[in-house]
Scaffold this active site. Structure first.
Site, PDB file in Angstrom:
ATOM      1  N   ASP A   7       0.855  -1.196   0.000  1.00 60.88           N
ATOM      2  CA  ASP A   7       0.000   0.000   0.000  1.00 60.88           C
ATOM      3  C   ASP A   7       0.884   1.236   0.000  1.00 60.88           C
ATOM      4  OD1 ASP A   7      -2.678   1.168   0.060  1.00 60.88           O
ATOM      5  OD2 ASP A   7      -2.072   1.994   1.975  1.00 60.88           O
ATOM      6  N   SER A   8       0.283   2.343  -0.390  1.00 63.17           N
ATOM      7  CA  SER A   8       1.024   3.608  -0.387  1.00 63.17           C
ATOM      8  C   SER A   8       1.273   4.091   1.044  1.00 63.17           C
ATOM      9  CB  SER A   8       0.232   4.661  -1.158  1.00 63.17           C
ATOM     10  OG  SER A   8      -1.020   4.850  -0.533  1.00 63.17           O
ATOM     11  N   TYR A  39      -0.368   8.673  -2.915  1.00 61.89           N
ATOM     12  CA  TYR A  39      -0.195   8.399  -4.343  1.00 61.89           C
ATOM     13  C   TYR A  39      -1.284   9.094  -5.173  1.00 61.89           C
ATOM     14  CZ  TYR A  39       3.175   4.478  -3.855  1.00 61.89           C
ATOM     15  OH  TYR A  39       4.266   3.695  -3.615  1.00 61.89           O
ATOM     16  N   GLY A  40      -2.411   9.363  -4.501  1.00 62.43           N
ATOM     17  CA  GLY A  40      -3.607   9.812  -5.230  1.00 62.43           C
ATOM     18  C   GLY A  40      -3.445  11.105  -5.995  1.00 62.43           C
ATOM     19  N   CYS A  70      -3.579  -1.089  -2.558  1.00 64.08           N
ATOM     20  CA  CYS A  70      -3.809   0.315  -2.931  1.00 64.08           C
ATOM     21  C   CYS A  70      -4.605   0.394  -4.242  1.00 64.08           C
ATOM     22  CB  CYS A  70      -2.446   0.979  -3.095  1.00 64.08           C
ATOM     23  SG  CYS A  70      -2.528   2.705  -3.523  1.00 64.08           S
ATOM     24  N   ASN A  71      -5.774   1.008  -4.170  1.00 64.48           N
ATOM     25  CA  ASN A  71      -6.592   1.186  -5.381  1.00 64.48           C
ATOM     26  C   ASN A  71      -5.883   2.057  -6.403  1.00 64.48           C
ATOM     27  OD1 ASN A  71      -9.703   0.355  -4.877  1.00 64.48           O
ATOM     28  ND2 ASN A  71      -8.644   0.847  -2.994  1.00 64.48           N
ATOM     29  N   GLU A 162      -3.967   9.868   7.384  1.00 64.77           N
ATOM     30  CA  GLU A 162      -2.540   9.605   7.667  1.00 64.77           C
ATOM     31  C   GLU A 162      -2.033  10.498   8.802  1.00 64.77           C
ATOM     32  OE1 GLU A 162       0.024   7.513   6.145  1.00 64.77           O
ATOM     33  OE2 GLU A 162      -1.536   6.399   5.079  1.00 64.77           O
ATOM     34  N   CYS A 194     -10.873   3.105  -1.953  1.00 65.13           N
ATOM     35  CA  CYS A 194      -9.556   3.493  -1.436  1.00 65.13           C
ATOM     36  C   CYS A 194      -9.360   2.761  -0.122  1.00 65.13           C
ATOM     37  CB  CYS A 194      -9.500   5.004  -1.215  1.00 65.13           C
ATOM     38  SG  CYS A 194      -8.026   5.543  -0.322  1.00 65.13           S
ATOM     39  N   HIS A 196      -7.984   3.508   2.514  1.00 64.35           N
ATOM     40  CA  HIS A 196      -8.137   4.293   3.743  1.00 64.35           C
ATOM     41  C   HIS A 196      -9.600   4.474   4.158  1.00 64.35           C
ATOM     42  CE1 HIS A 196      -4.021   5.204   2.747  1.00 64.35           C
ATOM     43  NE2 HIS A 196      -3.861   5.919   3.836  1.00 64.35           N
TER      44      HIS A 196
END
Ligand code: DGL
Length: 270
Positions: A7-8, A39-40, A70-71, A162, A194, A196
């Site tokens: 994942d990011s 990353y988004g 991670c999507n 985050e 996502c 998260h």
């Protein structure tokens, strides 16, 4: 027999947790690219470079199978990786397909032509890069016809999570749901696209109301992974040791992960 989860950042722990519950005998190696999250807001080339670097580290840790939790990485990098980068003896799988199979009520590997499905108006909540890629719509078009998708790029939500600022995260979720409703007043299903967002799933559910069925990935991805390993047990790699790796500050990431998972979780430098 280790399996990698990429994942990011920390959001993939939602997928890790569900996978570890479904497969208690499998050692998982988690890689969070916390130094480079989010990353988004990055372009596809950048996401490809970061994702291949992280997945290489997971191969080195003894994983033959890596799940891109991670999507954003699944949307922007996975196809290119599968087409020319993944070595023949390794597999990298994304998170879109299990989700779309659940949405379209398909069994794994059902490659029959696209057909009408129960849902007609689907709200997709995801990062700007995932929305821009249109990967979700592309995968959906292989399986369903007549589904109207309205995507909402949820800027800021990942950063707030985050940072641990859950009040800001909740306020942002409400405003993104309102923005979505201006474009699609009556969705019948919502996708939390996502890693998260399951952390603020209750806020999405509250804002969307009881008539919207919310599809959240962790349990769907875990069930699909369990099914995959039953069919392909040889894809459990040689690694034996569960590990949490990060490109960020291990102390800080360990503290945040401990809060998310509600048990002491030690990250090490990747
Ligand atoms: N984990 C990423 C996802 O699932 C989002 C976080 C990011 O923007 O890095 O899309």
């Amino acid at each position: 027999m280790a399996v990698g989860i990429f994942d990011s950042g920390l959001g993939g722990l939602t997928v890790y947790q569900a996978a570890a519950e479904a497969l208690p005998d499998v050692p998982f190696v988690y890689f969070g690219d916390n130094a480079n999250t989010p990353y988004g807001v990055r372009d596809a080339e950048d996401i490809y470079k970061l994702t291949t670097a992280g997945v290489t580290r997971l191969f080195e840790a003894g994983c033959d199978l890596v799940i891109l939790a991670c999507n954003t990485a699944s949307a922007a990098a996975l196809r290119r990786m599968q087409e020319g980068w993944v070595p023949a003896d390794k597999r990298v799988l994304g998170v879109f397909v299990p989700l779309i199979e659940a949405l379209t009520e398909r069994e794994w590997g059902d490659n029959s032509p696209p057909r009408e499905v129960a849902v007609k108006h689907v709200a997709l909540f995801a990062t700007p890069a995932t929305v821009r890629s249109r990967a979700f719509q592309r995968e959906l078009a292989f399986r369903a016809i007549g589904v109207d998708v309205e995507a909402q790029a949820c800027a800021g939500v990942v950063d707030a999570i985050e940072e641990g600022d859950m009040i800001l995260a909740e306020a942002l979720v409400r405003s993104h749901v309102e923005a979505l409703r201006r474009k699609m007043p009556e969705p019948d299903a919502a996708i939390l696209g996502c890693t998260h967002y399951p952390i603020v799933e209750d806020d999405f559910k509250d804002a969307l109301g009881p008539n919207v069925k919310v599809f959240s990935q962790p349990a769907l991805v875990a069930a699909s992974l369990a099914d995959y390993l039953k069919r392909r047990p040889e894809m459990r790699g040689p690694g034996e040791v569960p590990m949490f790796l990060t490109t960020g500050d291990p102390q800080r990431v360990s503290d945040q992960a401990t809060r998310f998972l509600r048990r002491r979780t030690e990250f090490h430098a990747a």
